[in-house]
Design an enzyme around this catalytic site. Structure first.
Site, PDB file in Angstrom:
ATOM      1  N   TYR A  38     -14.836   6.397  -0.778  1.00 55.60           N
ATOM      2  CA  TYR A  38     -14.221   6.401  -2.109  1.00 55.60           C
ATOM      3  C   TYR A  38     -15.243   6.708  -3.201  1.00 55.60           C
ATOM      4  O   TYR A  38     -14.856   7.062  -4.319  1.00 55.60           O
ATOM      5  CB  TYR A  38     -13.552   5.057  -2.415  1.00 55.60           C
ATOM      6  CG  TYR A  38     -12.443   4.650  -1.481  1.00 55.60           C
ATOM      7  CD1 TYR A  38     -11.955   5.500  -0.494  1.00 55.60           C
ATOM      8  CD2 TYR A  38     -11.882   3.382  -1.577  1.00 55.60           C
ATOM      9  CE1 TYR A  38     -10.947   5.105   0.355  1.00 55.60           C
ATOM     10  CE2 TYR A  38     -10.863   2.975  -0.716  1.00 55.60           C
ATOM     11  CZ  TYR A  38     -10.404   3.833   0.255  1.00 55.60           C
ATOM     12  OH  TYR A  38      -9.401   3.429   1.102  1.00 55.60           O
ATOM     13  N   LYS A 217      -3.018   0.616  -4.819  1.00 53.99           N
ATOM     14  CA  LYS A 217      -3.991   1.069  -5.799  1.00 53.99           C
ATOM     15  C   LYS A 217      -3.338   1.070  -7.184  1.00 53.99           C
ATOM     16  O   LYS A 217      -2.193   1.488  -7.351  1.00 53.99           O
ATOM     17  CB  LYS A 217      -4.474   2.475  -5.450  1.00 53.99           C
ATOM     18  CG  LYS A 217      -5.423   3.076  -6.494  1.00 53.99           C
ATOM     19  CD  LYS A 217      -4.860   4.351  -7.051  1.00 53.99           C
ATOM     20  CE  LYS A 217      -5.798   4.929  -8.115  1.00 53.99           C
ATOM     21  NZ  LYS A 217      -5.364   6.265  -8.573  1.00 53.99           N
ATOM     22  N   ASN A 227       2.473  -4.919  -9.882  1.00 52.10           N
ATOM     23  CA  ASN A 227       2.279  -5.210  -8.462  1.00 52.10           C
ATOM     24  C   ASN A 227       2.103  -6.709  -8.229  1.00 52.10           C
ATOM     25  O   ASN A 227       2.654  -7.260  -7.265  1.00 52.10           O
ATOM     26  CB  ASN A 227       1.061  -4.453  -7.936  1.00 52.10           C
ATOM     27  CG  ASN A 227       1.257  -2.945  -7.926  1.00 52.10           C
ATOM     28  OD1 ASN A 227       2.380  -2.454  -7.923  1.00 52.10           O
ATOM     29  ND2 ASN A 227       0.163  -2.212  -7.950  1.00 52.10           N
TER      30      ASN A 227
END
Length: 260
Positions: A38, A217, A227
């Site tokens: 990443y 994400k 979320n």
């Protein structure tokens, strides 16, 4: 392992990544997921350092990239990951894919050494199919704690869920919102309206009902909070049955080196 975490794939803007991690931790998240590939381990570490949360309260996971899975490379790059993250250990270290330099005997020898040294608290695999899971169990002295895979209502992974459950291996769902495609599904949207929730919250609630950890994400505070609030969504049996009956398969992550 907390059942809801913050994923950081493609969160490559340094300020956004740092702020997202800090925001999530201070909101209540205690599970942060990153990876060598990443390119943001330093920023994740900065976010952890900036948050007013003790390190021992955070479940931190990273992954060793497929170019770094030879024995010496596993050891060297994992220690570099710890330096970049600014930590003495990670709670979970994954093999990112069973691909390229992956050799079960050599790779797990290195992972087990890191585990024995206390630099890694748990060993995991990612994107492993059932046969790869069994091969990993055979070659690792330390227990395989988790398998991180793409999983959501449009890719429910029933066979893999059952296979890992029988072997006492946790499943962790990346791309649990199908990279936004969940919002376009009529069944999910109807259930979201019923619960006065977002489609994304419904997907995360369904994943939780399956006993799977989700790591969506998110970068903005709004999405991180949306979320997080999925934890308050309580799906009933009818909702679960309706989602289970969705007749659609939509895999969003499918590189050329994938094992399927």
């Amino acid at each position: 392992m907390p059942m809801l975490g913050l994923g950081t794939w493609e969160n490559t803007d340094p300020d956004d990544c740092r702020n997202a991690v800090q925001t999530a931790l201070e909101m209540g998240y205690r599970h942060i997921d990153t990876a060598q590939a990443y390119g943001n381990e330093s920023e994740v570490g900065d976010g952890i350092a900036a948050a007013d949360v003790p390190r021992e309260d955070i479940f931190l996971a990273t992954k060793v990239w497929i170019d770094n899975l030879a024995y010496d490379d596993v050891v060297e790059t994992t220690k570099q990951s710890l330096d970049d993250l600014g930590v003495d250990y990670v709670d979970l270290l994954y093999i990112h894919w069973p691909a390229r330099e992956y050799d079960p005997e050599e790779t797990f020898e290195a992972f087990n050494e890191l585990y024995d040294e206390g630099l890694v608290k748990r060993i995991g695999v990612s994107n492993f199919e059932p046969e790869h899971v069994d091969e990993a169990i055979e070659h690792s002295d330390a227990p395989i704690f988790a398998n991180q895979v793409e999983l959501h209502p449009l890719l429910p992974q029933e066979e893999l869920r059952e296979h890992c459950a029988e072997r006492d291996i946790e499943l962790v769902a990346y791309s649990p919102l199908a990279r936004g495609a969940i919002a376009d599904d009529e069944t999910i949207s109807a259930i979201a309206d019923k619960h006065d929730a977002s489609p994304f919250q419904v997907s995360l609630a369904w994943i939780r009902e399956k006993g799977v950890t989700a790591i969506p994400k998110a970068t903005s505070e709004e999405h991180i909070r949306d979320n997080w609030e999925s934890l308050a969504v309580d799906l009933d049996d009818e909702d679960i049955d309706d989602i289970d009956a969705i007749d659609r398969t939509d895999r969003r992550v499918d590189p050329s080196f994938a094992p399927w």
